[in-house]
Design a protein around this motif. Structure first.
Motif, PDB file in Angstrom:
ATOM      1  N   GLY A 141       0.814  -1.220   0.000  1.00 52.39           N
ATOM      2  CA  GLY A 141       0.000   0.000   0.000  1.00 52.39           C
ATOM      3  C   GLY A 141       0.841   1.259   0.000  1.00 52.39           C
ATOM      4  N   THR A 142       1.951   1.233   0.745  1.00 55.37           N
ATOM      5  CA  THR A 142       2.849   2.392   0.764  1.00 55.37           C
ATOM      6  C   THR A 142       3.424   2.653  -0.618  1.00 55.37           C
ATOM      7  OG1 THR A 142       3.448   1.973   3.072  1.00 55.37           O
ATOM      8  CG2 THR A 142       4.950   3.342   1.790  1.00 55.37           C
ATOM      9  N   VAL A 143       3.821   1.573  -1.306  1.00 51.60           N
ATOM     10  CA  VAL A 143       4.370   1.720  -2.658  1.00 51.60           C
ATOM     11  C   VAL A 143       3.320   2.284  -3.611  1.00 51.60           C
ATOM     12  CG1 VAL A 143       5.332   0.478  -4.637  1.00 51.60           C
ATOM     13  CG2 VAL A 143       6.062  -0.120  -2.322  1.00 51.60           C
ATOM     14  N   VAL A 144       2.099   1.750  -3.564  1.00 48.33           N
ATOM     15  CA  VAL A 144       1.029   2.246  -4.450  1.00 48.33           C
ATOM     16  C   VAL A 144       0.716   3.707  -4.142  1.00 48.33           C
ATOM     17  CG1 VAL A 144      -1.384   1.969  -5.122  1.00 48.33           C
ATOM     18  CG2 VAL A 144       0.036  -0.043  -4.767  1.00 48.33           C
ATOM     19  N   LEU A 145       0.688   4.054  -2.854  1.00 46.18           N
ATOM     20  CA  LEU A 145       0.403   5.436  -2.464  1.00 46.18           C
ATOM     21  C   LEU A 145       1.447   6.388  -3.027  1.00 46.18           C
ATOM     22  CD1 LEU A 145      -1.229   7.475  -0.800  1.00 46.18           C
ATOM     23  CD2 LEU A 145       0.147   6.846   1.195  1.00 46.18           C
ATOM     24  N   VAL A 146       2.714   6.010  -2.919  1.00 46.13           N
ATOM     25  CA  VAL A 146       3.794   6.863  -3.444  1.00 46.13           C
ATOM     26  C   VAL A 146       3.752   6.914  -4.964  1.00 46.13           C
ATOM     27  CG1 VAL A 146       6.301   7.125  -3.613  1.00 46.13           C
ATOM     28  CG2 VAL A 146       5.271   6.520  -1.438  1.00 46.13           C
ATOM     29  N   ILE A 147       3.372   5.808  -5.603  1.00 51.27           N
ATOM     30  CA  ILE A 147       3.216   5.823  -7.067  1.00 51.27           C
ATOM     31  C   ILE A 147       2.216   6.895  -7.471  1.00 51.27           C
ATOM     32  CG2 ILE A 147       2.306   4.528  -9.035  1.00 51.27           C
ATOM     33  CD1 ILE A 147       3.453   1.994  -7.728  1.00 51.27           C
ATOM     34  N   GLY A 148       1.056   6.897  -6.797  1.00 55.36           N
ATOM     35  CA  GLY A 148       0.039   7.896  -7.113  1.00 55.36           C
ATOM     36  C   GLY A 148       0.521   9.316  -6.869  1.00 55.36           C
ATOM     37  N   LEU A 149       1.131   9.545  -5.710  1.00 49.36           N
ATOM     38  CA  LEU A 149       1.595  10.888  -5.368  1.00 49.36           C
ATOM     39  C   LEU A 149       2.705  11.360  -6.317  1.00 49.36           C
ATOM     40  CD1 LEU A 149       1.729  10.553  -1.466  1.00 49.36           C
ATOM     41  CD2 LEU A 149       0.015  11.769  -2.824  1.00 49.36           C
ATOM     42  N   SER A 150       3.561  10.430  -6.739  1.00 51.37           N
ATOM     43  CA  SER A 150       4.687  10.820  -7.592  1.00 51.37           C
ATOM     44  C   SER A 150       4.261  11.109  -9.032  1.00 51.37           C
ATOM     45  CB  SER A 150       5.753   9.720  -7.586  1.00 51.37           C
ATOM     46  OG  SER A 150       5.253   8.523  -8.156  1.00 51.37           O
ATOM     47  N   LEU A 151       3.038  10.731  -9.398  1.00 46.89           N
ATOM     48  CA  LEU A 151       2.568  10.976 -10.761  1.00 46.89           C
ATOM     49  C   LEU A 151       1.890  12.329 -10.922  1.00 46.89           C
ATOM     50  CD1 LEU A 151       1.064   7.461 -11.624  1.00 46.89           C
ATOM     51  CD2 LEU A 151       3.120   8.482 -12.604  1.00 46.89           C
ATOM     52  N   TYR A 152       1.570  12.981  -9.808  1.00 44.36           N
ATOM     53  CA  TYR A 152       0.831  14.243  -9.893  1.00 44.36           C
ATOM     54  C   TYR A 152       1.577  15.294 -10.695  1.00 44.36           C
ATOM     55  CZ  TYR A 152      -2.371  12.496  -6.302  1.00 44.36           C
ATOM     56  OH  TYR A 152      -3.288  11.767  -5.608  1.00 44.36           O
ATOM     57  N   ASP A 153       2.895  15.396 -10.492  1.00 42.45           N
ATOM     58  CA  ASP A 153       3.642  16.441 -11.199  1.00 42.45           C
ATOM     59  C   ASP A 153       3.636  16.193 -12.702  1.00 42.45           C
ATOM     60  OD1 ASP A 153       5.376  14.194 -10.904  1.00 42.45           O
ATOM     61  OD2 ASP A 153       7.074  15.484 -11.401  1.00 42.45           O
ATOM     62  N   ILE A 154       3.564  14.907 -13.112  1.00 45.78           N
ATOM     63  CA  ILE A 154       3.493  14.605 -14.550  1.00 45.78           C
ATOM     64  C   ILE A 154       2.197  15.145 -15.129  1.00 45.78           C
ATOM     65  CG2 ILE A 154       3.349  12.742 -16.249  1.00 45.78           C
ATOM     66  CD1 ILE A 154       5.108  11.062 -14.424  1.00 45.78           C
ATOM     67  N   ALA A 155       1.082  14.901 -14.438  1.00 43.71           N
ATOM     68  CA  ALA A 155      -0.211  15.396 -14.919  1.00 43.71           C
ATOM     69  C   ALA A 155      -0.226  16.919 -14.982  1.00 43.71           C
ATOM     70  CB  ALA A 155      -1.335  14.893 -14.011  1.00 43.71           C
ATOM     71  N   ILE A 156       0.325  17.570 -13.962  1.00 49.14           N
ATOM     72  CA  ILE A 156       0.341  19.037 -13.936  1.00 49.14           C
ATOM     73  C   ILE A 156       1.228  19.591 -15.048  1.00 49.14           C
ATOM     74  CG2 ILE A 156       1.023  21.051 -12.587  1.00 49.14           C
ATOM     75  CD1 ILE A 156      -1.590  19.759 -11.697  1.00 49.14           C
ATOM     76  N   ARG A 157       2.373  18.957 -15.273  1.00 44.81           N
ATOM     77  CA  ARG A 157       3.246  19.409 -16.367  1.00 44.81           C
ATOM     78  C   ARG A 157       2.542  19.260 -17.713  1.00 44.81           C
ATOM     79  NH1 ARG A 157       9.337  17.083 -15.042  1.00 44.81           N
ATOM     80  NH2 ARG A 157       9.548  18.011 -12.972  1.00 44.81           N
ATOM     81  N   TYR A 158       1.855  18.140 -17.877  1.00 43.83           N
ATOM     82  CA  TYR A 158       1.124  17.945 -19.131  1.00 43.83           C
ATOM     83  C   TYR A 158       0.045  19.010 -19.308  1.00 43.83           C
ATOM     84  CZ  TYR A 158       3.175  13.324 -20.065  1.00 43.83           C
ATOM     85  OH  TYR A 158       4.031  12.295 -20.363  1.00 43.83           O
ATOM     86  N   MET A 159      -0.686  19.312 -18.240  1.00 40.91           N
ATOM     87  CA  MET A 159      -1.724  20.337 -18.330  1.00 40.91           C
ATOM     88  C   MET A 159      -1.124  21.702 -18.658  1.00 40.91           C
ATOM     89  SD  MET A 159      -4.331  19.322 -15.229  1.00 40.91           S
ATOM     90  CE  MET A 159      -5.603  20.510 -15.692  1.00 40.91           C
ATOM     91  N   ALA A 160       0.115  21.921 -18.200  1.00 36.36           N
ATOM     92  CA  ALA A 160       0.779  23.196 -18.475  1.00 36.36           C
ATOM     93  C   ALA A 160       1.379  23.255 -19.873  1.00 36.36           C
ATOM     94  CB  ALA A 160       1.872  23.454 -17.432  1.00 36.36           C
ATOM     95  N   GLY A 161       1.407  22.109 -20.579  1.00 37.61           N
ATOM     96  CA  GLY A 161       1.827  22.160 -21.973  1.00 37.61           C
ATOM     97  C   GLY A 161       2.888  21.188 -22.406  1.00 37.61           C
ATOM     98  N   SER A 162       3.634  20.583 -21.457  1.00 36.94           N
ATOM     99  CA  SER A 162       4.713  19.689 -21.862  1.00 36.94           C
ATOM    100  C   SER A 162       5.238  18.934 -20.654  1.00 36.94           C
ATOM    101  CB  SER A 162       5.858  20.483 -22.513  1.00 36.94           C
ATOM    102  OG  SER A 162       6.968  19.645 -22.781  1.00 36.94           O
ATOM    103  N   GLY A 163       5.939  17.843 -20.916  1.00 34.81           N
ATOM    104  CA  GLY A 163       6.593  17.134 -19.828  1.00 34.81           C
ATOM    105  C   GLY A 163       7.861  17.834 -19.396  1.00 34.81           C
ATOM    106  N   ASN A 164       8.323  18.797 -20.197  1.00 33.72           N
ATOM    107  CA  ASN A 164       9.559  19.542 -19.919  1.00 33.72           C
ATOM    108  C   ASN A 164       9.209  20.977 -19.549  1.00 33.72           C
ATOM    109  OD1 ASN A 164      12.102  20.637 -19.815  1.00 33.72           O
ATOM    110  ND2 ASN A 164      12.557  20.371 -21.997  1.00 33.72           N
TER     111      ASN A 164
END
Length: 472
Positions: A141-164
């Protein structure tokens, strides 16, 4: 005479629903994973200095391997394959290690180390039945929780226009507008829609976002025009090289990825099938992932793993039909054989992908919490979860903090909070003494009783002394 009716349920693993119901949900899985599949080979191609032709090859075989890997795990062969509603493919978890290895030893060093890493992963899969008790829900559960939390910045970067973040136009209000419209479309479809509309919320959001982005000039069709219709992958297009440093780094990340696989498969069974993960499914998943990782290296496809974003879709829709996910795997297989087909899917703008997947990443986080509360929330377990989160996310936020560490350590944990969380939770679960909530409550009661008795003795002694003084 009884007539056997066909199982058409979307919510049964062996169900075969009509194509018009299965297809939208299948496309959701494809669209959720496609960016994650093609991004690692694009990144690694830049690191190792690949030619444009080599770059297209790395992308093509990554898509092809993801389709084959998914179908392999859905149906299984002998003891290999999870036989669960899970999507497998070339994933992000390995990228930090691949960058470090590729920068020093090139693509040849990556593929050689990957072959050994896949074999070690199969060894872990074989023995997991004997060591599974070391990975209880509190660790998974700890691993899955961190997986979810660590993906948030990817989604936000994508919404802002790019992964970079250094990309041109990153953070433009136009990007945010498209991302938010996509997100709103997903929310409306998932919360107010019914039947297939609700289950297809992700793809509906992507279609709405795509239509909005099209007249804004965000869709680039140049890759579609340049891509070929058909291309068959070549066996061993690169010569493998075996370097000890590269092998050690790859073996470590493959073992750590096995823990992520345990977490993702556990999340799939808990959130999608309302039951615990079976040992046979776990063993088959790890054996199969090790086999596909090793075989993928022979065709220059990067290591495979479970896709957490697709776990989120299963958790959100509760659709576990193997038939539905098999269609998604077939799409990826066709995309891998036809680069032009895959190129069409890559035209989806980043803001659309970000707006559609951020809800999925949130579901992954909540699935991790569901796993955690299956264990007692004792002081011991809270310590395991809290310290794992603190170290994993803290180091990820301040990578400069580990610059003085040995290079191999930096390669393993740098930029990979999942690795830190997995190691921390695993070690603490072994080291910390096991005490149940009942034991802790009993200990608190004993301490309270001792305090009360001590206070009572003090009062009695004071009263006796006062009485003695009066008598004198």
């Amino acid at each position: 005479m009884t007539i056997k009716t066909r199982n058409t349920s979307l919510f049964d693993f062996y169900g075969r629903p009509p194509v018009h119901k299965a297809l939208p949900i299948s496309l959701q899985h494809v669209l959720a994973m496609i960016a994650g599949v093609i991004t690692p080979p694009i990144i690694i191609a830049g690191v190792v200095g690949s030619t444009p032709q080599e770059k297209l090859l790395l992308i093509q075989v990554a898509v092809l391997a993801s389709g084959i890997c998914t179908l392999f795990h859905l149906y299984g062969v002998w003891k290999f394959g999870a036989r669960l509603p899970a999507i497998f493919g070339v994933g992000f978890a390995y990228v930090p290690t691949l960058i470090a290895v590729g920068g020093q030893f090139g693509i040849e060093g990556i593929l050689g180390a990957q072959l050994i890493g896949g074999i070690i992963m199969m060894v872990v899969g074989y023995f997991i039945q004997y060591i599974r008790h070391l990975f209880p829900p509190i660790v998974a559960g700890t691993v899955v929780l961190v997986i979810g939390l660590s993906l948030y910045d990817i989604a936000i970067r994508y919404m802002a226009g790019s992964g970079n973040v250094d990309a041109e136009g990153f953070g433009d209000l136009a990007n945010w507008m498209v991302g938010i419209i996509t997100l709103l479309a997903v929310l409306v479809a998932s919360q107010f829609g019914r039947g297939v509309v609700r289950l297809s919320a992700i793809i509906i959001g992507i279609l709405v976002g795509y239509v909005v982005a099209l007249p804004m000039g965000m869709v680039d069709f140049s890759s579609v025009a340049e891509a070929r219709w058909m291309a068959v992958p070549e066996f061993m297009p690169f010569q493998m090289e075996f370097h000890s440093a590269a092998i050690v780094s790859m073996v470590v990340i493959c073992v750590i990825n096995s823990v992520q696989t345990i977490g993702d498969l556990s999340a799939t069974s808990v959130a999608g099938m309302n039951r615990e993960l079976k040992t046979r499914e776990l063993t088959g998943g790890l054996l199969g992932n090790g086999l596909t990782t090793a075989l993928s290296s022979l065709f220059a496809a990067l290591p495979t793993s479970t896709f957490s974003q697709n776990v989120g879709i299963v958790a959100m829709t509760k659709v576990i039909s193997r038939y539905v996910l098999a269609i998604a795997g077939l799409f990826m297989l066709l995309a891998g054989l036809s680069p032009k087909f895959g190129a069409i899917m890559t035209t989806i703008p980043y803001p659309v992908l970000g707006g559609a997947t951020i809800t999925v990443f949130g579901m992954i986080t909540m699935t991790g919490i569901q796993l955690l509360i299956k264990d007692e929330l004792s002081a011991r377990n809270l310590t395991i979860v809290g310290l794992s989160l603190a170290l994993a996310l803290g180091i990820a936020e301040v990578p400069a903090a580990i610059e003085q560490f040995p290079e191999m350590v930096r390669n393993i944990i740098g930029g990979a909070p999942i690795v830190v969380a997995a190691i921390t939770a695993f070690v603490l679960n072994i080291v910390l003494p096991r005490r149940s909530l009942a034991d802790e409550q009993r200990e608190r009661e004993e301490l309270a009783r001792a305090d009360a008795e001590a206070a009572g003795e003090s009062v009695d002694a004071g009263e006796a002394e006062a009485a003695t003084g009066i008598q004198r």
